[in-house]
Every structure is written in structure tokens, then in C-alpha cells.
Design a protein around this motif. Structure first.
Motif, PDB file in Angstrom:
ATOM      1  N   SER A 391       0.860  -1.188   0.000  1.00  0.00           N
ATOM      2  CA  SER A 391       0.000   0.000   0.000  1.00  0.00           C
ATOM      3  C   SER A 391       0.893   1.233   0.000  1.00  0.00           C
ATOM      4  O   SER A 391       1.694   1.425   0.922  1.00  0.00           O
ATOM      5  CB  SER A 391      -0.913   0.010   1.230  1.00  0.00           C
ATOM      6  OG  SER A 391      -1.711  -1.154   1.267  1.00  0.00           O
ATOM      7  N   PHE A 392       0.729   2.073  -1.024  1.00  0.00           N
ATOM      8  CA  PHE A 392       1.616   3.214  -1.265  1.00  0.00           C
ATOM      9  C   PHE A 392       0.783   4.482  -1.177  1.00  0.00           C
ATOM     10  O   PHE A 392      -0.233   4.618  -1.869  1.00  0.00           O
ATOM     11  CB  PHE A 392       2.248   3.051  -2.650  1.00  0.00           C
ATOM     12  CG  PHE A 392       3.318   4.040  -2.984  1.00  0.00           C
ATOM     13  CD1 PHE A 392       4.538   4.017  -2.326  1.00  0.00           C
ATOM     14  CD2 PHE A 392       3.122   4.990  -3.980  1.00  0.00           C
ATOM     15  CE1 PHE A 392       5.542   4.928  -2.651  1.00  0.00           C
ATOM     16  CE2 PHE A 392       4.114   5.890  -4.318  1.00  0.00           C
ATOM     17  CZ  PHE A 392       5.327   5.858  -3.645  1.00  0.00           C
ATOM     18  N   LEU A 393       1.188   5.437  -0.330  1.00  0.00           N
ATOM     19  CA  LEU A 393       0.350   6.593  -0.020  1.00  0.00           C
ATOM     20  C   LEU A 393       0.859   7.912  -0.596  1.00  0.00           C
ATOM     21  O   LEU A 393       0.331   8.976  -0.261  1.00  0.00           O
ATOM     22  CB  LEU A 393       0.218   6.745   1.506  1.00  0.00           C
ATOM     23  CG  LEU A 393      -0.183   5.513   2.314  1.00  0.00           C
ATOM     24  CD1 LEU A 393      -0.369   5.883   3.781  1.00  0.00           C
ATOM     25  CD2 LEU A 393      -1.433   4.866   1.768  1.00  0.00           C
ATOM     26  N   ASP A 394       1.852   7.886  -1.456  1.00  0.00           N
ATOM     27  CA  ASP A 394       2.517   9.127  -1.855  1.00  0.00           C
ATOM     28  C   ASP A 394       1.721   9.997  -2.826  1.00  0.00           C
ATOM     29  O   ASP A 394       2.070  11.163  -3.010  1.00  0.00           O
ATOM     30  CB  ASP A 394       3.878   8.819  -2.484  1.00  0.00           C
ATOM     31  CG  ASP A 394       4.949   8.537  -1.442  1.00  0.00           C
ATOM     32  OD1 ASP A 394       4.602   8.476  -0.257  1.00  0.00           O
ATOM     33  OD2 ASP A 394       6.115   8.372  -1.825  1.00  0.00           O
ATOM     34  N   PHE A 395       0.700   9.475  -3.484  1.00  0.00           N
ATOM     35  CA  PHE A 395      -0.058  10.279  -4.437  1.00  0.00           C
ATOM     36  C   PHE A 395      -1.357  10.754  -3.810  1.00  0.00           C
ATOM     37  O   PHE A 395      -1.910  10.122  -2.914  1.00  0.00           O
ATOM     38  CB  PHE A 395      -0.292   9.499  -5.730  1.00  0.00           C
ATOM     39  CG  PHE A 395       0.985   9.254  -6.492  1.00  0.00           C
ATOM     40  CD1 PHE A 395       1.580  10.268  -7.216  1.00  0.00           C
ATOM     41  CD2 PHE A 395       1.603   8.009  -6.455  1.00  0.00           C
ATOM     42  CE1 PHE A 395       2.771  10.055  -7.897  1.00  0.00           C
ATOM     43  CE2 PHE A 395       2.793   7.790  -7.141  1.00  0.00           C
ATOM     44  CZ  PHE A 395       3.377   8.814  -7.859  1.00  0.00           C
TER      45      PHE A 395
END
Length: 504
Positions: A391-395
Motif C-alpha cells: 500500500s503506497f500513499l505518496d499520491f
């Protein structure tokens, strides 16, 4: 002789880039600008003209060929070909408003320190990248290694002095190939070198130096804006199984390098050592973290913590996190530094150290990632996926989850980190009081619940902002009302990832 490495395995050498001047191109050619070189040619009736003498060594063999050319942008930054001419001095004068990029190498044919084979190759040590400003140009010396000019973003037009022999030789070839015909000696560099030359993307360079009349557009994060080699893929509908809005509380647990500053409640305090703002940030880890943990327990709601690995080394922080029942995610090493300007090797090591240290301190390897301060490179999403981040939250550009797939096969799920529900945005930037802050979050989620489709919203919280007594009180009331709202479900990033994966 050892076998040459495959192209994909070869070392990449990035050439130095500079603005061309008369001084730094003197070994390559005769620089042309608005300076009259060797003035004094006497034509009696030219009373208002200052005219220079001929360029002494400029020559175009039997017949000069004069033409213009317009060069458009190319995405390939590799230097594949270089050529030279020993019987003429090719000239390029840039006309119009835009600069051009030239890869140029000093002549080697007459160097006494080289053997015969080396004199028939460019010297990578004297090969550089020059940006020639609009309205200027260069007449190449005999033997100067060069390729055709390259666009720096917008199209560049050039007035070119060549010979018929060279033009006809190049035009007769159905495709690019090495050539040793007449006065055209052209090399495919991969046939001779075990490395690859590249030039940097010229667009930020010309923008920085003001060499273009207007803004130069260039993708900072790959073709689609999600990182180099990354492609967005939509999540199939139905993954929420009836839930319309998944609310993910994301608690940022951060530390800052002493003396390097950080977020401030009273920014005017600038003395060194500075106590008030540092103490306010430290309060978050000593009291705000525990207060938020207790609030979520009372609500029966879990959260995702994204944690600086240096924060997890504080015993009282590690204890609170282990007792929270939250998903424990990663937030870099500290919040004074991120990945911006790192090389690939440095960023890969940065990810590994963060994840290794968090696993050692908290007992589990994180699967969720938020980069500190959005301080990323164009490789960050790829490296995150390769490091096992699910799970990637950078955008921050949507209300729905989506996959990010790298051309190499790795992928991760992006859960957009909403700026409109973030405590920094609402409290530190918009200066909302504690009731307004909580109400803004509630209103945001209620509106999403009225809309079609399945949505996700991250509530970005910092222990030293959201974790204060008044805000926790207002938050607990607002989140309690949202928990009872039909179609709304609180979840961790890992739980949303699991729900999406079940339906793909």
C-alpha cells in the motif's frame, strides 16, 4: 579480449552539461555570437559597419551545402552515434528563440598521446554536452566529434553549413549505420565501448538558466506522472462489497533532526537552541500518540501508523505503537530528510534501512509506505514496489484506489493521501479551530458517501497536531458519527489492500 556486456548491463556514464561559451568551446570550434571576431575588414563605403575577417581555418572542401533544419524533442538521452569530418568545418547556427543541445568531443586524430586505434575513437574524458543559446552557433574544427543537434524541449531551428558529399552520403543510407565514406566517419559507440554515454534531461537545465522564452514542460514523474516506468491500472468495481467509503486514519509518528527545524506552532521563534516548537513536536510522541491510541480504542476503530524508523527507537514510542493494535507502516528514517536527489542505490538502501529498522524495533516488516514530506524521486514508486510495499500513499490525486504497475512486473496499490482532510492542511495552513477541523473531515466523508462508486479517504494526522486534547475531543465526536453512517467503514491500509486483492 573479454566479451562485451549486453547493452542493458553496461555502465551508464552521464556527461557533464554546460552552457556553451567562446571559452569552453575553443578546442571544439569557432563560437558564433554577436561578437565581431577579428574586426577591421576595410570596405571604404561601409561607414557604419564593423566587419570581421574570414574564419581562417573554416573550409567546406569542394562545395558547401547550406540548409536549414528543425529538430523536435526526442525521449532517448543515450549518445548512440558520433561522427567527425577531417576535410571540412561543419557549422550550426541556431535561429529562432530556442536553444539546442550538442554532444561534442575534442578531436583525437592528431593526438600524440594516443595510439592509432584510439585516434579513431572519441575520448569520453573530453566529450561533453553543450547547450548553445538561441541566436548563437558553432563552426566545428576539423576532427571534432559530434552528433546532430538535439531539442531541449521546444523545437529548435538551425542554419547548417555542410558539404554535398556528406549530405549525399547520409541521405543514401536507408537506416543509421556506421560509415567511413569520403569525409564522413561515423561510429556506433556500442560497437567500441563497454559502457553507455548519456546526457541529462536538458529541460530543467534550460529552464533554470532562462534559455527558453517561456516555460518548458517536462514530466518529472514519468510519462503518466506516477514514476518512471509506472503505469496506472484501475481497480475493478465491486471491491468494497457494499461499502461506499473506506476511511483510513493515517497517524504520522515523526522525529526531526535536532537543529534542522520542522513544523512550527509559533514560526517566529527562531533562536538557537529553539525550545518551544521542538517541544511542541516532541509532545506529540510523548502524549499525542497515546491520546490518539486511546481515542481509537474507545471508538472501536483501528488506524494505520506511518512511522519514522528513528522514532521507533524511542522506547515510549515503540511501547505505545505495539499496544495500539494499529497497522504499523513506514515513513522513512526521519522527517528532516527524504529521498529527493538520491541515486538509485542510495534510495534502495534508504528503503531497506527504514524497513529493517522498523522490523527490528516493532517486530513486523511494514507493508505500507508514505515518503516523508513527499520528498521523492521518479524511481520511488518502483523501489517501493520492489521492496515489498503493498500500500503506497505518496499520491494525492483521486478518491479511489488504483494499482501502480512497473514495466518490470512489480506493482503496488496506491491509496491516495487526501490533502483536504490532512491536519497540516486544515490546522496549520487554513487555521481551522478544533471544531472546524473535525467538521471539515466529517463533511468530506459525508459527501463521498452520497456519491456513486467506491471511495477511499486517508485522514492524515500528526501526533503533535491531531493528538492535542481539544482536537481529540472534537475528532472523537465526529468520527463516532461517521462510524454510524451507512456505507462508511473505518479500515487500515492493509485491510483496504486485502479487500481490493480479493476482487481482482
Amino acid at each position: 579480449m573479454p566479451e562485451k556486456r549486453k547493452l542493458a548491463e553496461r555502465e551508464i556514464i552521464t556527461l557533464e552539461m554546460m552552457v556553451a561559451t567562446r571559452e569552453n568551446t575553443k578546442n571544439l570550434g569557432y563560437f558564433v555570437d554577436d561578437t565581431v571576431v577579428n574586426p577591421g575588414l576595410g570596405i571604404p563605403f561601409y561607414k557604419t559597419v564593423l566587419e570581421g575577417a574570414n574564419y581562417e581555418h573554416a573550409t567546406w572542401k569542394d562545395q558547401a551545402c547550406v540548409r536549414t533544419s528543425q529538430i523536435h524533442w526526442r525521449d532517448d538521452f543515450n549518445v548512440t552515434w558520433l561522427e567527425r569530418h577531417l576535410e571540412m568545418t561543419q557549422g550550426f547556427i541556431l535561429v529562432g528563440k530556442n536553444p539546442g543541445l550538442f554532444v561534442l568531443g575534442e578531436p583525437t586524430h592528431d593526438r600524440q598521446d594516443l595510439d592509432e586505434k584510439q585516434r579513431n575513437l572519441p575520448d569520453p574524458k573530453t566529450t561533453k554536452v553543450f547547450i548553445i543559446p538561441a541566436g548563437m552557433g558553432l563552426i566545428l574544427k576539423k576532427g571534432t566529434w559530434h552528433d546532430f543537434p538535439v531539442s531541449c524541449g521546444p523545437p529548435v531551428s538551425a542554419f547548417i553549413l555542410n558539404t554535398e558529399e556528406v549530405v549525399e552520403a547520409l541521405a543514401s543510407m536507408p537506416q543509421a549505420a556506421p560509415m567511413n565514406h569520403g569525409d564522413c566517419f561515423k561510429l556506433r559507440l556500442a560497437d567500441h565501448w563497454d559502457f553507455t554515454l548519456r546526457f541529462p534531461d536538458p529541460r530543467p537545465f534550460v529552464q533554470k538558466h532562462g534559455l527558453c522564452p517561456g516555460p518548458v514542460a517536462y514530466p518529472l514523474m514519468g510519462a503518466e506522472g506516477y514514476g518512471a516506468g509506472m503505469k496506472r491500472e484501475e481497480v475493478k468495481a465491486g471491491w468494497g462489497e457494499g461499502t461506499k467509503v473506506f476511511v483510513i486514519p493515517v497517524v504520522n509518528v515523526e522525529v526531526f533532526t535536532p537543529g534542522c527545524g520542522g513544523p512550527a506552532i509559533q514560526p517566529h521563534l527562531q533562536s538557537v537552541p529553539e525550545l518551544a516548537n521542538k517541544g511542541w513536536r516532541d509532545y506529540g510522541n510523548r502524549r499525542g500518540l497515546q491520546r490518539l491510541s486511546q481515542m481509537f480504542k474507545e471508538l472501536g476503530v483501528s488506524a494505520t501508523a506511518v512511522i519514522n524508523s528513528e522514532a521507533a527507537k524511542l522506547d515510549f514510542v515503540a511501547k505505545a505503537l505495539k499496544e495500539s493494535g494499529w497497522e504499523l507502516g513506514a515513513h522513512g528514517i526521519n522527517n528532516s530528510s527524504g529521498a529527493a536527489k538520491m541515486t538509485r542505490n542510495e534510495e534502495e538502501a534508504y528503503f531497506k534501512k527504514t524497513l529493517d529498522d522498523l522490523e527490528a524495533a516493532l517486530g513486523a516488516r511494514p507493508k505500507t509506505w508514505l515518503t516523508p514530506g513527499f520528498s521523492v524521486t521518479e524511481r520511488t514508486p518502483e523501489i517501493a514496489a520492489a521492496a515489498g510495499i503493498e500500500s503506497f500513499l505518496d499520491f494525492v490525486d483521486d478518491d479511489v484506489p488504483y494499482h501502480l504497475a512497473h514495466e518490470g512486473g512489480k506493482r503496488t496499490l496506491c491509496l491516495p493521501y487526501c490533502m483536504e482532510t490532512n491536519d497540516f492542511s486544515l490546522v496549520l495552513t487554513k487555521h481551522l479551530d478544533h471544531r472546524q477541523y473535525a467538521q471539515a473531515i466529517e463533511d468530506h466523508v459525508r459527501q463521498l458517501a452520497k456519491e456513486d462508486g467506491e471511495k477511499v479517504v486517508c485522514l492524515g494526522m500528526h501526533t503533535f497536531v491531531a493528538g492535542t486534547p481539544a482536537r481529540v475531543l472534537a475528532l472523537s465526536e465526529a468520527l463516532g458519527r461517521l462510524k454510524a453512517l451507512p456505507g462508511v467503514r473505518f479500515a487500515t491500509a492493509a485491510q483496504v489492500h486485502e479487500a481490493v486483492q480479493k476482487k481482482q
